[in-house]
Design an enzyme around this catalytic site. Structure first.
Site, PDB file in Angstrom:
ATOM      1  N   ASP A  74       0.847  -1.187   0.000  1.00 37.18           N
ATOM      2  CA  ASP A  74       0.000   0.000   0.000  1.00 37.18           C
ATOM      3  C   ASP A  74       0.888   1.245   0.000  1.00 37.18           C
ATOM      4  O   ASP A  74       1.853   1.327   0.766  1.00 37.18           O
ATOM      5  CB  ASP A  74      -0.904   0.009   1.236  1.00 37.18           C
ATOM      6  N   ASN A 118      -2.855  12.890  -3.901  1.00 41.64           N
ATOM      7  CA  ASN A 118      -3.951  13.323  -4.773  1.00 41.64           C
ATOM      8  C   ASN A 118      -4.482  14.698  -4.378  1.00 41.64           C
ATOM      9  O   ASN A 118      -4.738  15.549  -5.239  1.00 41.64           O
ATOM     10  CB  ASN A 118      -5.090  12.300  -4.730  1.00 41.64           C
ATOM     11  N   HIS A 129      -4.871  14.453  -9.309  1.00 43.18           N
ATOM     12  CA  HIS A 129      -4.997  13.043  -9.680  1.00 43.18           C
ATOM     13  C   HIS A 129      -4.040  12.635 -10.804  1.00 43.18           C
ATOM     14  O   HIS A 129      -3.662  11.463 -10.880  1.00 43.18           O
ATOM     15  CB  HIS A 129      -6.446  12.746 -10.075  1.00 43.18           C
ATOM     16  N   ASP A 177      -1.805   9.428 -10.552  1.00 44.46           N
ATOM     17  CA  ASP A 177      -1.746   8.362 -11.560  1.00 44.46           C
ATOM     18  C   ASP A 177      -0.307   8.047 -11.944  1.00 44.46           C
ATOM     19  O   ASP A 177       0.055   6.879 -12.159  1.00 44.46           O
ATOM     20  CB  ASP A 177      -2.531   8.769 -12.813  1.00 44.46           C
ATOM     21  N   GLU A 188      -4.751   2.342  -4.296  1.00 44.89           N
ATOM     22  CA  GLU A 188      -3.287   2.397  -4.188  1.00 44.89           C
ATOM     23  C   GLU A 188      -2.712   1.113  -3.606  1.00 44.89           C
ATOM     24  O   GLU A 188      -1.577   1.098  -3.138  1.00 44.89           O
ATOM     25  CB  GLU A 188      -2.867   3.597  -3.337  1.00 44.89           C
TER      26      GLU A 188
END
Length: 212
Positions: free
Chosen positions: A85, A93, A98, A102, A128
């Protein structure tokens, strides 16, 4: 093709007969089906891969991982599972947008892919979170793999349009124990518990599930 490129073709043939019914030749028809084959390949990728990271998607992971898990149990082979994680991903974010998020996901996926063997099964598990199934891998080796991935990511600021971003990960590790009645879901649950413990202990670390 004349330029040396390759194409897919469908060829059908019919015999040609003369007035007496004898064989006079063959009529061949060749159709270029390259576009159709490319579309089929695109659909195949969409069915098995996560569109953002290129790793296996969750559905395909479970289909392949269940077979590998059953094989390992049947023959008594070692097997390990890593659940990873990205630490504080929501902050990335929120602070950088975003698109930067990404890019972080894609870069983490690429580092994972490069750090694993061809036989390993990496997957974007959701958001994630990433999961990796390592066949024929004892627990000590899986721990070393997880530590190496964590150290590589911590030492690799990720390039984004907002600038380089430092990223760390928390990884939970669980292994298949010979003689124990276990399912893939339970192994995933153990890796998830270990990852949660890593988060609680301060993040940016590897935690192994143990029964004691």
């Amino acid at each position: 093709r004349k330029d040396g490129g390759e194409l897919w073709a469908m060829i059908s043939t019919n015999s040609i007969r003369d007035g007496q019914g004898g064989f006079a030749g063959v009529l061949a028809m060749v159709a270029d089906i390259t576009d159709r084959k490319r579309m089929e390949e695109t659909l195949r990728r969409l069915a098995t891969q996560d569109s953002l990271t290129g790793l296996f998607n969750r559905r395909y992971f479970f289909a392949v991982a269940k077979r590998e898990f059953q094989r390992s149990q049947r023959y008594g082979h070692s097997l390990a599972l890593l659940l990873l994680d990205i630490d504080y991903f929501k902050r990335i974010n929120d602070a950088y947008g975003h698109r930067a998020g990404d890019q972080v996901l894609r870069t983490v996926a690429g580092i994972m892919r490069n750090g694993l063997r061809q036989v390993d099964i990496p997957c974007r598990y959701g958001g994630e979170e990433f999961v990796m199934l390592l066949p024929e891998t004892p627990l000590d080796t899986a721990i070393a793999v997880a530590q190496r991935l964590g150290a590589t990511l911590a030492a690799t600021p990720i390039s984004t349009e907002k600038g380089p971003l430092p990223v760390t990960v928390s990884i939970g590790v669980a292994g298949l124990i010979n003689g124990e009645s276990l399912t893939l879901d339970l192994l995933l649950e153990r890796a998830d518990q270990a990852m949660y413990t890593a988060k609680q202990a301060g993040r940016n670390r590897v935690q192994v599930w143990r029964s004691d």
